[in-house]
Design a protein around this motif. Structure first.
Motif, PDB file in Angstrom:
ATOM      1  N   MET A 157      -2.974  16.697 -13.398  1.00 53.97           N
ATOM      2  CA  MET A 157      -2.439  15.561 -12.656  1.00 53.97           C
ATOM      3  C   MET A 157      -1.923  14.538 -13.665  1.00 53.97           C
ATOM      4  SD  MET A 157      -4.289  13.219  -9.740  1.00 53.97           S
ATOM      5  CE  MET A 157      -4.305  14.471  -8.500  1.00 53.97           C
ATOM      6  N   ASN A 158      -0.698  14.058 -13.444  1.00 48.01           N
ATOM      7  CA  ASN A 158      -0.146  13.124 -14.425  1.00 48.01           C
ATOM      8  C   ASN A 158      -0.567  11.676 -14.144  1.00 48.01           C
ATOM      9  OD1 ASN A 158       1.746  11.794 -12.739  1.00 48.01           O
ATOM     10  ND2 ASN A 158       3.293  13.345 -13.112  1.00 48.01           N
ATOM     11  N   PHE A 159      -0.347  10.852 -15.136  1.00 52.86           N
ATOM     12  CA  PHE A 159      -0.787   9.457 -15.111  1.00 52.86           C
ATOM     13  C   PHE A 159      -0.157   8.690 -13.949  1.00 52.86           C
ATOM     14  CE2 PHE A 159      -0.713   5.112 -17.109  1.00 52.86           C
ATOM     15  CZ  PHE A 159      -2.080   4.904 -17.035  1.00 52.86           C
ATOM     16  N   ARG A 160       1.107   8.943 -13.648  1.00 52.88           N
ATOM     17  CA  ARG A 160       1.795   8.242 -12.558  1.00 52.88           C
ATOM     18  C   ARG A 160       1.114   8.533 -11.219  1.00 52.88           C
ATOM     19  NH1 ARG A 160       8.305   8.228 -11.813  1.00 52.88           N
ATOM     20  NH2 ARG A 160       8.152   6.659 -13.422  1.00 52.88           N
ATOM     21  N   ILE A 161       0.734   9.774 -10.988  1.00 48.86           N
ATOM     22  CA  ILE A 161       0.080  10.149  -9.732  1.00 48.86           C
ATOM     23  C   ILE A 161      -1.297   9.497  -9.624  1.00 48.86           C
ATOM     24  CG2 ILE A 161      -0.847  12.080  -8.379  1.00 48.86           C
ATOM     25  CD1 ILE A 161       2.217  11.889  -8.384  1.00 48.86           C
ATOM     26  N   ILE A 162      -2.020   9.454 -10.721  1.00 46.21           N
ATOM     27  CA  ILE A 162      -3.339   8.800 -10.721  1.00 46.21           C
ATOM     28  C   ILE A 162      -3.189   7.327 -10.361  1.00 46.21           C
ATOM     29  CG2 ILE A 162      -5.280   8.080 -12.185  1.00 46.21           C
ATOM     30  CD1 ILE A 162      -4.835  10.774 -13.719  1.00 46.21           C
ATOM     31  N   LEU A 163      -2.226   6.647 -10.993  1.00 54.01           N
ATOM     32  CA  LEU A 163      -2.009   5.229 -10.692  1.00 54.01           C
ATOM     33  C   LEU A 163      -1.489   5.028  -9.274  1.00 54.01           C
ATOM     34  CD1 LEU A 163      -0.583   3.858 -14.061  1.00 54.01           C
ATOM     35  CD2 LEU A 163      -2.871   3.544 -13.099  1.00 54.01           C
ATOM     36  N   LEU A 164      -0.688   5.970  -8.779  1.00 55.08           N
ATOM     37  CA  LEU A 164      -0.208   5.897  -7.402  1.00 55.08           C
ATOM     38  C   LEU A 164      -1.398   5.884  -6.438  1.00 55.08           C
ATOM     39  CD1 LEU A 164       2.737   7.554  -5.712  1.00 55.08           C
ATOM     40  CD2 LEU A 164       0.485   8.079  -4.816  1.00 55.08           C
ATOM     41  N   TRP A 165      -2.336   6.797  -6.642  1.00 51.63           N
ATOM     42  CA  TRP A 165      -3.520   6.865  -5.774  1.00 51.63           C
ATOM     43  C   TRP A 165      -4.403   5.622  -5.921  1.00 51.63           C
ATOM     44  CZ3 TRP A 165      -4.717   9.621  -1.641  1.00 51.63           C
ATOM     45  CH2 TRP A 165      -3.914  10.723  -1.360  1.00 51.63           C
ATOM     46  N   LEU A 166      -4.556   5.131  -7.147  1.00 57.55           N
ATOM     47  CA  LEU A 166      -5.350   3.906  -7.344  1.00 57.55           C
ATOM     48  C   LEU A 166      -4.716   2.716  -6.636  1.00 57.55           C
ATOM     49  CD1 LEU A 166      -6.436   4.220 -11.084  1.00 57.55           C
ATOM     50  CD2 LEU A 166      -7.909   4.339  -9.064  1.00 57.55           C
ATOM     51  N   LEU A 167      -3.392   2.594  -6.752  1.00 54.91           N
ATOM     52  CA  LEU A 167      -2.702   1.488  -6.086  1.00 54.91           C
ATOM     53  C   LEU A 167      -2.807   1.635  -4.566  1.00 54.91           C
ATOM     54  CD1 LEU A 167      -1.047  -1.075  -6.709  1.00 54.91           C
ATOM     55  CD2 LEU A 167       1.010   0.321  -6.401  1.00 54.91           C
ATOM     56  N   ALA A 168      -2.665   2.862  -4.066  1.00 55.10           N
ATOM     57  CA  ALA A 168      -2.768   3.094  -2.626  1.00 55.10           C
ATOM     58  C   ALA A 168      -4.166   2.735  -2.121  1.00 55.10           C
ATOM     59  CB  ALA A 168      -2.416   4.542  -2.293  1.00 55.10           C
ATOM     60  N   VAL A 169      -5.191   3.125  -2.851  1.00 56.89           N
ATOM     61  CA  VAL A 169      -6.564   2.792  -2.452  1.00 56.89           C
ATOM     62  C   VAL A 169      -6.769   1.275  -2.492  1.00 56.89           C
ATOM     63  CG1 VAL A 169      -8.997   2.977  -3.160  1.00 56.89           C
ATOM     64  CG2 VAL A 169      -7.558   5.025  -3.052  1.00 56.89           C
ATOM     65  N   PHE A 170      -6.264   0.626  -3.535  1.00 55.94           N
ATOM     66  CA  PHE A 170      -6.352  -0.832  -3.657  1.00 55.94           C
ATOM     67  C   PHE A 170      -5.722  -1.500  -2.435  1.00 55.94           C
ATOM     68  CE2 PHE A 170      -3.902  -4.627  -4.835  1.00 55.94           C
ATOM     69  CZ  PHE A 170      -4.925  -5.497  -5.189  1.00 55.94           C
ATOM     70  N   TYR A 171      -4.507  -1.081  -2.082  1.00 55.04           N
ATOM     71  CA  TYR A 171      -3.819  -1.688  -0.942  1.00 55.04           C
ATOM     72  C   TYR A 171      -4.492  -1.334   0.388  1.00 55.04           C
ATOM     73  CZ  TYR A 171       0.027  -4.131  -3.123  1.00 55.04           C
ATOM     74  OH  TYR A 171       0.784  -5.037  -3.828  1.00 55.04           O
ATOM     75  N   ALA A 172      -5.031  -0.131   0.516  1.00 55.31           N
ATOM     76  CA  ALA A 172      -5.724   0.243   1.746  1.00 55.31           C
ATOM     77  C   ALA A 172      -6.971  -0.620   1.940  1.00 55.31           C
ATOM     78  CB  ALA A 172      -6.087   1.723   1.725  1.00 55.31           C
ATOM     79  N   ILE A 173      -7.725  -0.834   0.879  1.00 56.60           N
ATOM     80  CA  ILE A 173      -8.921  -1.679   0.962  1.00 56.60           C
ATOM     81  C   ILE A 173      -8.524  -3.125   1.275  1.00 56.60           C
ATOM     82  CG2 ILE A 173     -10.819  -2.680  -0.389  1.00 56.60           C
ATOM     83  CD1 ILE A 173     -10.980   0.103  -1.819  1.00 56.60           C
ATOM     84  N   ALA A 174      -7.494  -3.613   0.593  1.00 54.93           N
ATOM     85  CA  ALA A 174      -7.030  -4.985   0.844  1.00 54.93           C
ATOM     86  C   ALA A 174      -6.521  -5.136   2.276  1.00 54.93           C
ATOM     87  CB  ALA A 174      -5.944  -5.362  -0.154  1.00 54.93           C
ATOM     88  N   GLY A 175      -5.790  -4.133   2.761  1.00 55.84           N
ATOM     89  CA  GLY A 175      -5.286  -4.191   4.131  1.00 55.84           C
ATOM     90  C   GLY A 175      -6.414  -4.235   5.145  1.00 55.84           C
ATOM     91  N   TYR A 176      -7.404  -3.391   4.939  1.00 52.66           N
ATOM     92  CA  TYR A 176      -8.571  -3.398   5.821  1.00 52.66           C
ATOM     93  C   TYR A 176      -9.264  -4.764   5.771  1.00 52.66           C
ATOM     94  CZ  TYR A 176     -13.169  -2.521   7.691  1.00 52.66           C
ATOM     95  OH  TYR A 176     -14.325  -2.611   8.424  1.00 52.66           O
ATOM     96  N   ALA A 177      -9.419  -5.317   4.578  1.00 54.61           N
ATOM     97  CA  ALA A 177     -10.085  -6.621   4.427  1.00 54.61           C
ATOM     98  C   ALA A 177      -9.312  -7.730   5.138  1.00 54.61           C
ATOM     99  CB  ALA A 177     -10.263  -6.955   2.952  1.00 54.61           C
ATOM    100  N   HIS A 178      -7.982  -7.685   5.066  1.00 52.51           N
ATOM    101  CA  HIS A 178      -7.177  -8.697   5.753  1.00 52.51           C
ATOM    102  C   HIS A 178      -7.440  -8.674   7.256  1.00 52.51           C
ATOM    103  CE1 HIS A 178      -4.733  -9.254   2.112  1.00 52.51           C
ATOM    104  NE2 HIS A 178      -4.254 -10.332   2.698  1.00 52.51           N
ATOM    105  N   ILE A 179      -7.599  -7.492   7.808  1.00 50.10           N
ATOM    106  CA  ILE A 179      -7.788  -7.358   9.252  1.00 50.10           C
ATOM    107  C   ILE A 179      -9.253  -7.590   9.649  1.00 50.10           C
ATOM    108  CG2 ILE A 179      -7.670  -5.721  11.177  1.00 50.10           C
ATOM    109  CD1 ILE A 179      -5.192  -4.496   9.653  1.00 50.10           C
ATOM    110  N   ALA A 180     -10.180  -7.029   8.902  1.00 50.22           N
ATOM    111  CA  ALA A 180     -11.602  -7.102   9.260  1.00 50.22           C
ATOM    112  C   ALA A 180     -12.246  -8.442   8.908  1.00 50.22           C
ATOM    113  CB  ALA A 180     -12.362  -5.964   8.582  1.00 50.22           C
ATOM    114  N   SER A 181     -11.812  -9.071   7.820  1.00 54.90           N
ATOM    115  CA  SER A 181     -12.428 -10.318   7.354  1.00 54.90           C
ATOM    116  C   SER A 181     -11.351 -11.298   6.898  1.00 54.90           C
ATOM    117  CB  SER A 181     -13.374 -10.036   6.192  1.00 54.90           C
ATOM    118  OG  SER A 181     -14.364  -9.114   6.561  1.00 54.90           O
ATOM    119  N   PRO A 182     -10.606 -11.872   7.827  1.00 57.05           N
ATOM    120  CA  PRO A 182      -9.460 -12.705   7.445  1.00 57.05           C
ATOM    121  C   PRO A 182      -9.798 -14.094   6.902  1.00 57.05           C
ATOM    122  CG  PRO A 182      -9.708 -12.688   9.820  1.00 57.05           C
ATOM    123  CD  PRO A 182     -10.721 -11.716   9.276  1.00 57.05           C
ATOM    124  N   ASP A 183     -11.042 -14.559   7.050  1.00 57.26           N
ATOM    125  CA  ASP A 183     -11.370 -15.943   6.702  1.00 57.26           C
ATOM    126  C   ASP A 183     -11.044 -16.311   5.253  1.00 57.26           C
ATOM    127  OD1 ASP A 183     -12.175 -16.321   9.290  1.00 57.26           O
ATOM    128  OD2 ASP A 183     -14.322 -16.147   8.848  1.00 57.26           O
TER     129      ASP A 183
END
Length: 134
Positions: free
Chosen positions: A1-27
């Motif tokens: 697996m190349n470095f770009r794909i690893i960073l792609l998945w890390l960024l996607a996980v980061f944004y997925a967690i942030a997106g969930y947090a925006h909706i679940a805990s907006p305060d």
């Protein structure tokens, strides 16, 4: 697996967690929203939706065009939320106790343009500053 794909998945996980947090805990997000932003609750909710959709678009394997669109969308998103980060920086440092301090805010400010570039790079929208692999 190349470095770009690893960073792609890390960024996607980061944004997925942030997106969930925006909706679940907006305060926490509402607390740093600049006063001039209309309908702050709706803005926080829809930014969470945008983050979740962007994360899904990055990792879907079927359409490279969709991955690029997701990368561009997440880069624009990161650019558009920068004022909230700057507002948080100013509000936090103005507190009597100094808030989270420069040790938190300066790296966060430096990270914002890196996150913008990273969304474009991992999505294949740009190869800058690396050589083309063609």
């Amino acid at each position: 697996m190349n470095f770009r794909i690893i960073l792609l998945w890390l960024l996607a996980v980061f944004y997925a967690i942030a997106g969930y947090a925006h909706i679940a805990s907006p305060d926490g997000f509402l607390a740093i929203m600049p006063d001039w932003v209309p309908y702050p609750g709706a803005v926080v909710f829809w930014t969470g939706v945008a983050e979740l959709l962007g994360a899904a678009g990055l990792v879907q394997p079927w359409r490279p065009q969709l991955r690029k669109a997701a990368g561009i969308g997440l880069a624009l998103y990161a650019l558009c939320v920068w004022p909230a980060n700057i507002n948080h920086f100013a509000m936090d440092l103005a507190r009597d106790d100094g808030g989270m301090g420069l040790i938190y805010h300066v790296p966060r400010m430096i990270a914002q343009p890196i996150i913008i570039w990273l969304a474009l790079w991992v999505s294949g929208t740009t190869n800058w500053p690396f050589r083309s692999q063609k």
